[in-house]
Motif scaffolding. Structure first.
Motif, PDB file in Angstrom:
ATOM      1  N   ASN A 226      -5.199  -2.240  -2.929  1.00  0.00           N
ATOM      2  CA  ASN A 226      -5.651  -1.428  -1.795  1.00  0.00           C
ATOM      3  C   ASN A 226      -6.657  -2.144  -0.901  1.00  0.00           C
ATOM      4  O   ASN A 226      -7.059  -1.609   0.129  1.00  0.00           O
ATOM      5  CB  ASN A 226      -6.268  -0.114  -2.302  1.00  0.00           C
ATOM      6  N   ARG A 227      -7.030  -3.399  -1.255  1.00  0.00           N
ATOM      7  CA  ARG A 227      -7.984  -4.118  -0.407  1.00  0.00           C
ATOM      8  C   ARG A 227      -7.379  -4.526   0.927  1.00  0.00           C
ATOM      9  O   ARG A 227      -8.069  -4.691   1.925  1.00  0.00           O
ATOM     10  CB  ARG A 227      -8.464  -5.392  -1.125  1.00  0.00           C
ATOM     11  N   THR A 228      -6.053  -4.732   0.974  1.00  0.00           N
ATOM     12  CA  THR A 228      -5.470  -5.261   2.218  1.00  0.00           C
ATOM     13  C   THR A 228      -5.390  -4.204   3.310  1.00  0.00           C
ATOM     14  O   THR A 228      -5.170  -3.015   3.042  1.00  0.00           O
ATOM     15  CB  THR A 228      -4.065  -5.852   1.976  1.00  0.00           C
ATOM     16  N   VAL A 229      -5.571  -4.655   4.548  1.00  0.00           N
ATOM     17  CA  VAL A 229      -5.406  -3.778   5.707  1.00  0.00           C
ATOM     18  C   VAL A 229      -3.948  -3.348   5.860  1.00  0.00           C
ATOM     19  O   VAL A 229      -3.653  -2.343   6.512  1.00  0.00           O
ATOM     20  CB  VAL A 229      -5.887  -4.516   6.992  1.00  0.00           C
ATOM     21  N   ALA A 230      -3.038  -4.081   5.234  1.00  0.00           N
ATOM     22  CA  ALA A 230      -1.599  -3.773   5.344  1.00  0.00           C
ATOM     23  C   ALA A 230      -1.273  -2.638   4.386  1.00  0.00           C
ATOM     24  O   ALA A 230      -0.783  -2.846   3.270  1.00  0.00           O
ATOM     25  CB  ALA A 230      -0.773  -5.021   5.038  1.00  0.00           C
ATOM     26  N   ASP A 231      -1.524  -1.412   4.842  1.00  0.00           N
ATOM     27  CA  ASP A 231      -1.443  -0.257   3.940  1.00  0.00           C
ATOM     28  C   ASP A 231      -0.018   0.036   3.471  1.00  0.00           C
ATOM     29  O   ASP A 231       0.179   0.763   2.514  1.00  0.00           O
ATOM     30  CB  ASP A 231      -2.052   0.984   4.605  1.00  0.00           C
ATOM     31  N   GLY A 232       0.974  -0.537   4.135  1.00  0.00           N
ATOM     32  CA  GLY A 232       2.358  -0.349   3.688  1.00  0.00           C
ATOM     33  C   GLY A 232       2.793  -1.372   2.650  1.00  0.00           C
ATOM     34  O   GLY A 232       3.927  -1.326   2.179  1.00  0.00           O
ATOM     35  N   LEU A 233       1.910  -2.300   2.304  1.00  0.00           N
ATOM     36  CA  LEU A 233       2.285  -3.365   1.358  1.00  0.00           C
ATOM     37  C   LEU A 233       1.461  -3.304   0.075  1.00  0.00           C
ATOM     38  O   LEU A 233       1.204  -4.315  -0.568  1.00  0.00           O
ATOM     39  CB  LEU A 233       2.133  -4.735   2.020  1.00  0.00           C
ATOM     40  N   ARG A 234       1.071  -2.089  -0.298  1.00  0.00           N
ATOM     41  CA  ARG A 234       0.218  -1.931  -1.477  1.00  0.00           C
ATOM     42  C   ARG A 234       0.995  -1.520  -2.727  1.00  0.00           C
ATOM     43  O   ARG A 234       0.400  -1.287  -3.769  1.00  0.00           O
ATOM     44  CB  ARG A 234      -0.879  -0.910  -1.175  1.00  0.00           C
ATOM     45  N   SER A 235       2.320  -1.402  -2.609  1.00  0.00           N
ATOM     46  CA  SER A 235       3.123  -1.110  -3.803  1.00  0.00           C
ATOM     47  C   SER A 235       3.495  -2.420  -4.471  1.00  0.00           C
ATOM     48  O   SER A 235       3.238  -3.502  -3.950  1.00  0.00           O
ATOM     49  CB  SER A 235       4.388  -0.352  -3.410  1.00  0.00           C
ATOM     50  N   GLN A 236       4.104  -2.326  -5.667  1.00  0.00           N
ATOM     51  CA  GLN A 236       4.608  -3.549  -6.298  1.00  0.00           C
ATOM     52  C   GLN A 236       6.014  -3.299  -6.812  1.00  0.00           C
ATOM     53  O   GLN A 236       6.420  -2.163  -7.028  1.00  0.00           O
ATOM     54  CB  GLN A 236       3.659  -4.044  -7.386  1.00  0.00           C
ATOM     55  N   PRO A 237       6.807  -4.363  -6.949  1.00  0.00           N
ATOM     56  CA  PRO A 237       8.213  -4.187  -7.304  1.00  0.00           C
ATOM     57  C   PRO A 237       8.391  -3.444  -8.626  1.00  0.00           C
ATOM     58  O   PRO A 237       7.553  -3.516  -9.527  1.00  0.00           O
ATOM     59  CB  PRO A 237       8.724  -5.624  -7.407  1.00  0.00           C
ATOM     60  N   SER A 238       9.520  -2.755  -8.712  1.00  0.00           N
ATOM     61  CA  SER A 238       9.964  -2.140  -9.972  1.00  0.00           C
ATOM     62  C   SER A 238      10.804  -3.176 -10.728  1.00  0.00           C
ATOM     63  O   SER A 238      11.081  -4.266 -10.203  1.00  0.00           O
ATOM     64  CB  SER A 238      10.819  -0.921  -9.643  1.00  0.00           C
TER      65      SER A 238
END
Lengths: 315, 315
Positions: A226-238
């Protein structure tokens, strides 16, 4: 594990064609002459992001398989939420969307504007809360990336790239949960096997880069991602998307927070396109790394940025 | 006076097809349900504006008629300058571009970046200075709007609108020198005679609105027209374009400076598209006037805005 095929992606393209914008591949003469640049502006989709492709494919496929349904449930940091809300409204279904409390207000408001019920939850709680909502309402869960229908829907972008630019040499794709990169990678590798497909992550949420380097999925804590400003890239692969990424990606690149905001500015100033930070990482990687020579496509995955943050990036 | 025909526009479409982006018609679900909205984003063209259409058509037509040429000359407040510079570079020709001193720096720099020589001149002097430059260099003059080849090139936008949305009811088009509205109007009236075509001007440069109301071209002073923030809409129709506008427009609408900046903001926030003030007047008119019901297209004519002004519009 069975991976999505090019036939699945072709079937998805048929399902979604009347609901989704066939985005142009926009030549960007402001790119590097050694690596001529094209932009795939998924920000022009109705909800401002590529997520409508997976959402319409998944909803249509569920209706084909299960007949009539009345309620759908999704959890998302934003753009998938809007996409499911929008697709559900198109088909006259009730949508229940679980969103983390830190979601930008612009995305919460946009989801409600499509008539969806929004359930806010704490960071890291959304899958569990969504499962409860699905149990309570009898709704069908539409996951943000961990499903073959979602991957196939996002993969339709790859079909369009190859149609428009058969000589494509490199494709740069943002990676979060990995549905977008999985789908595009399958399409590109099936149709243009010599093209290089590179995933891009923020340095501050580079779990997939680490996992692909070591060959094993890794977990980064929610607070780290959650540190990144890119709020759409805070998930991780399944497991499912990680298996695709191992198969179809030629590598991963990472970019800094400053690189991302510079790319937001470059998209606005040179491309006349509004990108959210998550949507700008592929251009950031193009600028910060020596990617292979030849025709290069960057995926501008979404444009839902707070006006204040866009103004700040322009300053 | 002979007006441009639909056949001229079809010929232009053939000439420019390999040089110009076939822009999508982007559905904008954030429009009014009674007047469903589509955006034609000409801001995605290589130089950020529709002007490449006329420039490539005129240059190609001159080369067809005159054989080999080496130099071209243009005068322009900005986007036509970049378009001629870009088209000349594509064909390996020298471009000499006359621009008024008050032209935004972003447009001067972009013109030079295409390899053109820029000659700055005082307000209202540009046609005379351009004529001198043409005499000195033997260059072929490519006028910004006052030529059938330019009008036919811009008219290709109308062909694409009808291809994508045959049921179009209303088209809103910015008017400055009138080349864009003339060309689009000819195409729409030929192919969809029931559709309404409305021109849009800033209140502060509404010479065409006044002229069409009275039936006679009127002259507004340069200093009057230069008051508007919409720096691309400070020209006024020629005899040729005025004759087209009388024939093909169903009316003119005007918008205030505040309306224009609100539309710049709306394009960025809802459409994820960067519009310059001149490029946003059609959306401003859609918001400020009761235009006819039915499917409505706004032309986003260009995106070359100073980052500072865009940031201000977002605040």
């Amino acid at each position: 594990m069975q991976l999505v095929t090019i036939d699945d992606i072709r079937a998805a393209a048929q399902r979604i064609r009347s609901h989704v914008l066939r985005t142009p591949l926009v030549p960007a003469p402001w790119g590097d002459p050694e690596r001529p640049l094209w932009v795939k502006p998924e920000s022009l989709q109705a909800i401002g992001a590529f997520k409508v492709r997976g959402a319409f494919n998944a909803l249509t496929a569920v209706r084909e398989r299960s007949g009539s349904i009345t309620d759908v449930v999704a959890y998302s940091s934003g753009n998938h939420a809007q996409a499911v809300a929008y697709a559900a409204a198109t088909f006259g279904l009730r949508a229940h969307i679980v969103m983390p409390e830190e979601t930008p207000e612009v995305k919460v408001a946009a989801t409600r504007a499509h008539g969806a019920r929004v359930v806010l939850c704490g960071a890291g709680q959304r899958e569990a809360v969504a499962a409860d909502v699905a149990a309570d309402t009898g709704g069908v869960m539409i996951p943000p990336f961990d499903h073959p229908d979602i991957i196939a829907g996002q993969g339709t972008i790859g079909l369009e790239i190859v149609d428009d630019l058969p000589e494509v040499a490199t494709v740069l794709v943002p990676v979060s949960g990995g549905g977008l990169a999985s789908g595009i990678g399958v399409a590109i590798k099936a149709l243009c096997p010599r093209a290089v497909v590179l995933g891009v992550e923020p340095e501050l949420a580079a779990d997939a880069a680490e996992g692909l380097r070591t060959g094993e999925r890794v977990d980064w804590s929610v607070s780290l991602r959650n540190r990144t400003v890119a709020d759409g890239l805070r998930s991780q692969p399944s497991e499912l998307t990680f298996a695709h990424l191992r198969q179809v990606l030629d590598g991963m690149l990472t970019v800094t927070e400053d690189d991302i905001l510079s790319a937001v500015r470059e998209f606005a100033q040179r491309g006349h396109l509004v990108a959210e930070p998550s949507g700008a990482v592929a251009l950031a990687a193009y600028r910060q790394h020596t990617t292979p020579p030849g025709p290069t496509v960057v995926i501008l995955s979404g444009g839902n940025i707070e006006p204040r943050l866009l103004a700040q990036a322009l300053a």
